[in-house]
Design a protein around this motif. Structure first.
Motif, short mmCIF file in Angstrom:
data_model
loop_
_atom_site.label_atom_id
_atom_site.label_comp_id
_atom_site.label_asym_id
_atom_site.label_seq_id
_atom_site.Cartn_x
_atom_site.Cartn_y
_atom_site.Cartn_z
N ASP A 326 34.57 33.21 47.85
CA ASP A 326 33.46 33.63 46.88
C ASP A 326 33.53 35.25 46.15
OD1 ASP A 326 33.49 31.19 47.08
OD2 ASP A 326 31.66 31.18 47.93
N ASN A 327 33.20 36.58 47.06
CA ASN A 327 32.91 37.58 47.20
C ASN A 327 34.14 37.95 45.76
OD1 ASN A 327 30.22 37.64 47.60
ND2 ASN A 327 30.96 38.70 49.48
N ALA A 328 35.54 37.64 46.14
CA ALA A 328 36.69 37.73 46.20
C ALA A 328 36.45 38.03 44.68
CB ALA A 328 37.57 37.76 46.87
N ILE A 329 36.73 36.91 44.63
CA ILE A 329 37.19 35.94 43.08
C ILE A 329 35.91 36.25 42.40
CG2 ILE A 329 36.23 33.47 41.87
CD1 ILE A 329 37.86 32.62 44.47
N GLU A 330 34.19 37.09 42.25
CA GLU A 330 33.51 36.53 41.48
C GLU A 330 33.28 38.20 41.55
OE1 GLU A 330 29.07 38.25 41.97
OE2 GLU A 330 29.74 36.91 43.65
N ALA A 331 34.14 39.23 42.09
CA ALA A 331 34.62 40.66 42.09
C ALA A 331 35.66 40.65 41.09
CB ALA A 331 34.65 41.32 42.52
N SER A 332 37.22 39.67 41.14
CA SER A 332 38.08 39.85 40.34
C SER A 332 37.74 38.73 38.78
CB SER A 332 39.43 38.77 41.12
OG SER A 332 39.34 39.34 42.18
N LEU A 333 37.38 38.03 38.38
CA LEU A 333 36.59 37.54 37.30
C LEU A 333 36.11 38.44 36.63
CD1 LEU A 333 35.08 33.60 38.02
CD2 LEU A 333 37.45 34.82 36.78
N LYS A 334 35.12 39.55 36.73
CA LYS A 334 34.65 40.02 36.04
C LYS A 334 35.50 41.76 35.70
CE LYS A 334 30.48 40.31 39.05
NZ LYS A 334 29.55 40.95 40.05
N ILE A 335 36.72 41.18 35.94
CA ILE A 335 37.76 42.32 35.26
C ILE A 335 38.41 41.89 34.14
CG2 ILE A 335 39.57 43.46 35.89
CD1 ILE A 335 39.59 43.01 39.05
N ASN A 336 38.32 42.12 32.99
CA ASN A 336 38.46 41.62 31.94
C ASN A 336 40.09 41.29 31.18
OD1 ASN A 336 36.04 42.40 31.03
ND2 ASN A 336 36.26 44.25 30.21
N LYS A 337 40.85 42.11 31.84
CA LYS A 337 42.44 41.98 32.05
C LYS A 337 42.97 40.93 32.57
CE LYS A 337 43.78 46.63 29.41
NZ LYS A 337 44.18 47.36 29.64
N PRO A 338 43.42 39.79 32.83
CA PRO A 338 43.96 38.43 33.35
C PRO A 338 45.13 39.13 34.70
CG PRO A 338 43.45 38.00 32.09
CD PRO A 338 42.85 39.49 31.33
N SER A 339 45.62 40.31 33.77
CA SER A 339 47.10 40.90 34.85
C SER A 339 46.89 41.89 35.89
CB SER A 339 48.43 41.27 33.85
OG SER A 339 46.96 43.11 33.04
N GLN A 340 45.69 41.92 36.12
CA GLN A 340 44.86 43.25 37.04
C GLN A 340 44.06 42.41 37.96
OE1 GLN A 340 42.79 46.33 35.07
NE2 GLN A 340 44.07 46.82 33.94
N ARG A 341 43.35 41.15 38.15
CA ARG A 341 43.14 40.24 38.99
C ARG A 341 44.39 39.98 39.82
NH1 ARG A 341 40.34 36.09 35.27
NH2 ARG A 341 39.30 37.30 33.43
N LYS A 342 43.98 40.22 41.69
CA LYS A 342 44.10 39.89 41.98
C LYS A 342 43.13 39.63 44.01
CE LYS A 342 48.49 41.70 44.89
NZ LYS A 342 49.64 42.66 45.37
N ILE A 343 44.17 38.31 44.44
CA ILE A 343 43.30 38.83 45.82
C ILE A 343 44.55 38.64 47.35
CG2 ILE A 343 41.52 36.92 47.22
CD1 ILE A 343 40.20 36.40 44.42
N THR A 344 44.66 39.66 48.36
CA THR A 344 44.84 39.44 49.28
C THR A 344 44.35 38.90 50.07
OG1 THR A 344 46.37 40.39 48.78
CG2 THR A 344 46.75 40.35 50.43
N VAL A 345 44.65 37.61 51.00
CA VAL A 345 44.48 37.12 52.35
C VAL A 345 45.27 36.84 53.45
CG1 VAL A 345 43.19 35.20 53.50
CG2 VAL A 345 42.54 35.84 51.03
N LYS A 346 45.10 37.82 54.35
CA LYS A 346 45.47 37.74 55.80
C LYS A 346 44.87 37.51 57.12
CE LYS A 346 49.03 41.51 53.86
NZ LYS A 346 49.93 42.80 54.23
#
Length: 419
Positions: A326-346
């Protein structure tokens, strides 16, 4: 015979008081420390309390604090809470029983009945702690893993009044008027027993709330399965028509048309549920967050390898994934350019350790205050608890959590020993 019975009763009382404390927090794994802890709890539970007795009541309280802080594991607030809850009961109960026993023993009509009555009071004191352990022992163990810092602090504030009352009452009660302190002592016992019940009630409420959250996750998971099955049925129902269309493309040697039609079918009937792990509940959480991220143009890379059974409760495992995602998605959505949104989970289970690493891109400054993440939403009281909740869970399993961030990335690493 009566003296032997009294000694046995005192020993049993000490044992059960020691076991009750250990249900709250665990004693350190050292034989010498365990011996000190047991001997100290035995001395505390059997302390002789008289009116105007500053020495016994003060030194026993100090012993309780020292032993809890040095011999037991857990947070300081948990250890202090145990003292605040149990010590007023010990002092009040011992004051009443010892005072009544002494008065009966030195009464003018000293008879066998009076002697037996004194022994009965000692046995009843022993039975009291046995009953408390039997009723609340296992519930204490669950409560210690569910209740957070703020709740323990509230418990301490409630117990502060009985704690001060019984201490002051015993010190300032004049000799010959001990009976005047009985009512306050009984009130302290009843109040703190009520607090014990309150602790159990709060823990049970938290557990039920977590189970309800789990049921919602399971419902979400099965709803996704149902939707996928419905899509598959539609595909089977229309398969002949689709094959006919593809056949027409091929007969006309229109390979590009056939390829394009196949791609449309693939997009239309794609199954959204993915098998990240064998745990259906955790899988539902990951799927829900993964699909939501993709719908919002967030590039996701998930590598989950936890197919073996983990000694971590499903509720806690779901909370780790849900809160951090949730925190990662929330932070990513604040980035204006969709191409810079990225989440990596291991997530990996290897060599007796469960490791979890999540990294996401960020577009704004990360705010931390006193080691806690501060949300930048308007209503900060309702947000920003994700990392704090995860930290509590990691602490519950004696794991470690490491948080790192830069101008472009935010990373959370969790390691828990699961042997």
């Amino acid at each position: 015979m009566n003296d032997l019975l009294s000694i046995v009763s005192e020993i049993i009382k000490g044992i059960y008081f020691y076991k009750l404390v250990n249900k709250f927090v665990c004693v350190k794994e050292n034989k010498f420390i365990k011996f000190i802890a047991f001997f100290s709890m035995f001395a505390i539970s059997g302390v002789i309390i008289y009116n105007a007795d500053v020495v016994n009541i003060s030194y026993t309280m100090l012993l309780f604090f020292v032993v809890m802080l040095t011999c037991y594991r857990g947070t300081k607030i948990e250890k202090i809470s145990i003292i605040m809850v149990l010590y007023p009961i010990v002092v009040a109960l011992n004051f009443i029983t010892k005072d009544i026993s002494v008065k009966l023993y030195f009464s003018s009509s000293q008879t066998l009945f009076m002697s037996n009555l004194c022994e009965t009071i000692t046995i009843l004191s022993c039975i009291f702690w046995v009953v408390i352990y039997k009723i609340f022992g296992d519930k204490f163990k669950k409560a210690s893993s569910l209740i957070d810092y703020k709740t323990w602090l509230l418990v301490d504030l409630i117990c502060l009044a009985p704690f001060i009352s019984i201490y002051a009452t015993i010190i300032f009660t004049p000799s010959g008027k001990e009976y005047q302190a009985y009512f306050i002592a009984l009130a302290c016992i009843i109040t703190n027993l009520g607090v014990i019940y309150l602790i159990e009630y709060i823990a049970e409420s938290i557990r039920i709330k977590a189970e309800n959250r789990n049921l919602k996750l399971e419902y979400s998971y099965y709803q996704e399965l149902l939707n996928n099955q419905q899509e598959v049925r539609k595909l089977r129902h229309d398969i002949n028509n689709h094959l006919g269309v593809v056949s027409a493309f091929l007969e006309n040697k229109d390979l590009e048309g056939a390829k394009e039609y196949f791609e449309c079918l693939s997009d239309k009937f794609q199954v959204s549920n993915r098998q990240f792990c064998n745990n259906s509940i955790v899988n539902a959480v990951i799927n829900a967050k993964y699909n939501f991220a993709l719908e919002n143009n967030i590039d996701c890379f998930f590598n989950i390898s936890i197919d073996k059974v983990l000694p971590i409760e499903d509720i806690d495992l779901c909370s780790i994934f849900a809160n951090t995602l949730d925190n990662a998605i929330e932070a990513s959505l604040k980035i204006n350019k969709p191409s810079q949104r990225k989440i990596t989970v291991k997530a990996l289970l290897d060599k007796g350790y469960f490791s979890y690493n999540i990294t996401n891109t960020i577009g704004s400054k990360v705010n931390f205050f006193k080691g806690k993440y501060i949300s930048d939403k308007e209503d900060k009281k309702l947000h920003g608890f994700g990392i704090e909740n995860v930290s509590s869970i990691v602490k519950k399993y004696n794991g470690i959590i490491d948080i790192n961030y830069s101008e472009t990335n935010f990373e959370v690493l969790i390691v828990i020993k699961v042997n």
